[in-house]
Scaffold this motif. Structure first.
Motif, short mmCIF file in Angstrom:
data_model
loop_
_atom_site.label_atom_id
_atom_site.label_comp_id
_atom_site.label_asym_id
_atom_site.label_seq_id
_atom_site.Cartn_x
_atom_site.Cartn_y
_atom_site.Cartn_z
N ILE A 19 0.85 -1.19 0.00
CA ILE A 19 0.00 0.00 0.00
C ILE A 19 0.89 1.24 0.00
O ILE A 19 1.85 1.33 0.76
N VAL A 20 0.57 2.16 -0.88
CA VAL A 20 1.31 3.42 -0.97
C VAL A 20 0.50 4.52 -0.31
O VAL A 20 -0.69 4.68 -0.59
N LEU A 21 1.15 5.28 0.58
CA LEU A 21 0.55 6.46 1.19
C LEU A 21 1.03 7.68 0.41
O LEU A 21 2.23 7.91 0.29
N VAL A 22 0.10 8.44 -0.14
CA VAL A 22 0.47 9.58 -0.96
C VAL A 22 -0.33 10.80 -0.52
O VAL A 22 -1.46 10.68 -0.05
N GLY A 23 0.28 11.96 -0.69
CA GLY A 23 -0.39 13.20 -0.31
C GLY A 23 0.63 14.31 -0.25
O GLY A 23 1.84 14.07 -0.34
N PRO A 24 0.18 15.54 -0.09
CA PRO A 24 1.10 16.68 -0.05
C PRO A 24 1.95 16.67 1.21
O PRO A 24 1.66 15.94 2.18
N SER A 25 3.00 17.47 1.23
CA SER A 25 3.85 17.57 2.41
C SER A 25 3.03 17.98 3.62
O SER A 25 2.15 18.83 3.53
N GLY A 26 3.32 17.33 4.76
CA GLY A 26 2.63 17.68 5.99
C GLY A 26 1.28 17.03 6.18
O GLY A 26 0.55 17.37 7.12
N CYS A 27 0.94 16.04 5.33
CA CYS A 27 -0.40 15.43 5.44
C CYS A 27 -0.43 14.28 6.44
O CYS A 27 -1.50 13.75 6.74
N GLY A 28 0.74 13.86 6.97
CA GLY A 28 0.75 12.81 7.99
C GLY A 28 1.31 11.47 7.53
O GLY A 28 1.32 10.51 8.30
N LYS A 29 1.82 11.39 6.29
CA LYS A 29 2.30 10.12 5.75
C LYS A 29 3.44 9.54 6.59
O LYS A 29 3.39 8.39 7.03
N SER A 30 4.48 10.34 6.79
CA SER A 30 5.66 9.85 7.51
C SER A 30 5.34 9.60 8.99
O SER A 30 5.90 8.68 9.61
N THR A 31 4.45 10.39 9.56
CA THR A 31 4.04 10.17 10.95
C THR A 31 3.40 8.80 11.10
O THR A 31 3.67 8.07 12.07
N LEU A 78 4.51 -0.88 3.35
CA LEU A 78 3.85 0.41 3.45
C LEU A 78 4.85 1.44 2.92
O LEU A 78 5.94 1.59 3.48
N TYR A 79 4.49 2.09 1.83
CA TYR A 79 5.43 2.92 1.06
C TYR A 79 4.92 4.35 1.04
O TYR A 79 3.78 4.61 0.61
N GLU A 102 4.75 7.49 -8.67
CA GLU A 102 5.22 6.34 -7.90
C GLU A 102 4.04 5.59 -7.28
O GLU A 102 3.98 4.36 -7.31
N ALA A 103 3.12 6.34 -6.73
CA ALA A 103 1.97 5.72 -6.06
C ALA A 103 1.16 4.87 -7.05
O ALA A 103 0.80 3.73 -6.75
N MET A 104 0.89 5.42 -8.22
CA MET A 104 0.02 4.73 -9.18
C MET A 104 0.71 3.53 -9.83
O MET A 104 0.04 2.59 -10.25
N THR A 105 2.03 3.55 -9.94
CA THR A 105 2.73 2.45 -10.60
C THR A 105 3.16 1.35 -9.64
O THR A 105 3.43 0.23 -10.07
N LEU A 106 3.22 1.65 -8.34
CA LEU A 106 3.72 0.68 -7.37
C LEU A 106 2.63 -0.02 -6.56
O LEU A 106 2.72 -1.21 -6.30
N GLY A 107 1.64 0.71 -6.14
CA GLY A 107 0.73 0.20 -5.12
C GLY A 107 -0.29 -0.81 -5.61
O GLY A 107 -0.87 -0.66 -6.69
N ASP A 108 -0.50 -1.88 -4.79
CA ASP A 108 -1.69 -2.72 -5.00
C ASP A 108 -2.93 -1.86 -4.73
O ASP A 108 -3.92 -1.94 -5.44
N ARG A 109 -2.81 -1.05 -3.67
CA ARG A 109 -3.80 -0.01 -3.39
C ARG A 109 -3.06 1.26 -3.00
O ARG A 109 -1.91 1.21 -2.57
N VAL A 110 -3.74 2.37 -3.15
CA VAL A 110 -3.16 3.68 -2.83
C VAL A 110 -4.08 4.37 -1.83
O VAL A 110 -5.30 4.39 -2.01
#
Length: 368
Positions: free
Chosen positions: A33-45, A189-190, A197-205
């Protein structure tokens, strides 16, 4: 391998900053699963909470059906690859791969077996006696992944792992990661801010915004059926054209009014919309436009403001309507179109290509 579950996870930092708000997410065993979003959206947290580097304020984390909230990072059997690789510069590749196994107290024989396996899987055999400074960016990335893989983690976490690579190398390493995950069926979890990257890698995004998960879906579904205007505008390059409009209904017919034009929605809605007549946000993908005859009743007349010729396609930036209610649209047209700035053209919209969303709220109100 293991499943990974977030149940109503929230994270509030000192000072009241909400990094995560009510996150519910289920990562299946062996899924990427790829976590995608703008900077500061909580992905790395979110990633740091799984690794045990941050503690959730509320909610539950389960790794393979085991509550992990109070487990130390060491006891979670989770491996994390950072964007700066974090290799030990004074160690050889072999020593970098061996280090986490030594820390676990594994025998020399077991360590040698795991290193040989990782070297074969990641094609590192000829690099084992080199130090990180003697490696390319892509090779360093493979070593960082190998150091994580030798531990046989239940969950593999990758935080912006390609951000330090040039464009060509990003494509190559991205393909390597996808192939590795397919062969090993590792639960991954990517995190990335790059929607390609999200669209080409993830089983789900999973698309995040302001600490909330807005939609989780396979890439194709995310692109074809975005649940919210933000998702529609974030996924796609160029992104979906989003603009204010008015939905009108007369009898069984519906139409869209924008920039002084009325567009019949007969057959053009991407899917049935339950929205009531009134103010809406409309969305049309750039590739849904085709050049049309201005005599076409449903054609949208406009003036070309800018043209990008990309060889295989042309991006036309088109101004539609008067200055008070103008809409600017991007049309993706095939081949090298003979268009020029200031030219008057007409655009038609393909069938089932208009998306409707609730009228956008004020940005400040949309934040938690």
């Amino acid at each position: 391998m293991a499943s990974l579950v977030f149940e109503n996870v929230e994270k509030v930092f000192p000072g009241g900053t909400k990094a995560l708000v009510g996150v519910n997410l289920h990562v299946e065993d062996g899924e990427l699963i790829v976590l995608v979003g703008p900077s500061g959206c909580g992905k790395s947290t979110l990633l740091r909470i799984v690794a045990g580097l941050d503690v959730p304020t509320r909610g539950t984390i389960r790794i393979d059906d085991r509550v992990a909230n109070d487990l130390s990072p060491r006891d979670r059997n989770v491996a994390m690859v950072f964007q700066d690789y974090a290799l030990y510069p004074h160690m050889t590749v072999r020593e970098n791969l061996e280090f986490p196994l030594k820390m676990r107290g594994q025998s020399r024989e077991d360590r040698e077996k795991r290193i040989a396996w990782a070297a074969e899987v990641l094609e590192l055999g000829s690099l084992l006696d080199r130090r990180p400074r003697q490696l390319s960016g892509g090779q360093q990335q493979r070593v960082a992944m190998g150091r994580a893989l030798v531990r046989e983690p239940s969950v593999f976490l990758l935080d912006e792992p390609l951000s330090n690579l040039d464009a060509k190398l990003r494509v190559e390493v991205r393909a390597e990661i996808a192939e590795l995950q397919r062969r090993m069926k590792t639960t991954m979890l990517y995190v990335t801010h790059d929607q390609t990257e999200a669209m080409t890698l993830g089983d789900r995004v999973a698309v995040l915004r302001a600490g909330r998960v807005l939609q989780v879906a396979p890439p194709r579904e995310l692109y074809d059926r975005p649940a919210e205007a933000f998702v529609a505008g974030f996924i796609g390059n160029p992104p979906m054209n989003l603009f204010p409009a008015k939905l009108e209904a007369s009898g069984g017919d519906r139409s869209l009014v924008f920039a002084g034009r009325k567009l019949s929605l007969d057959g053009r809605l991407a899917e049935s919309s339950a929205l009531e007549p009134g103010e809406v946000t409309a969305g049309i993908r750039p590739e849904a436009f085709v050049l049309a005859d201005e005599a076409n009743d449903d054609a949208i007349p406009g003036r070309v403001e800018h043209v990008e010729w990309l060889g295989h396609e042309t991006l036309a930036h088109v101004h539609v309507g008067s200055s008070e209610e103008a809409v600017r649209l991007v049309a993706r047209l095939p081949g090298m179109q003979a268009l020029e700035r200031g030219q008057e053209i007409a655009l038609a919209v393909a069938e089932r290509s208009v998306h409707l969303f609730p009228a956008e709220r004020d940005e400040a109100k949309a934040l938690p």
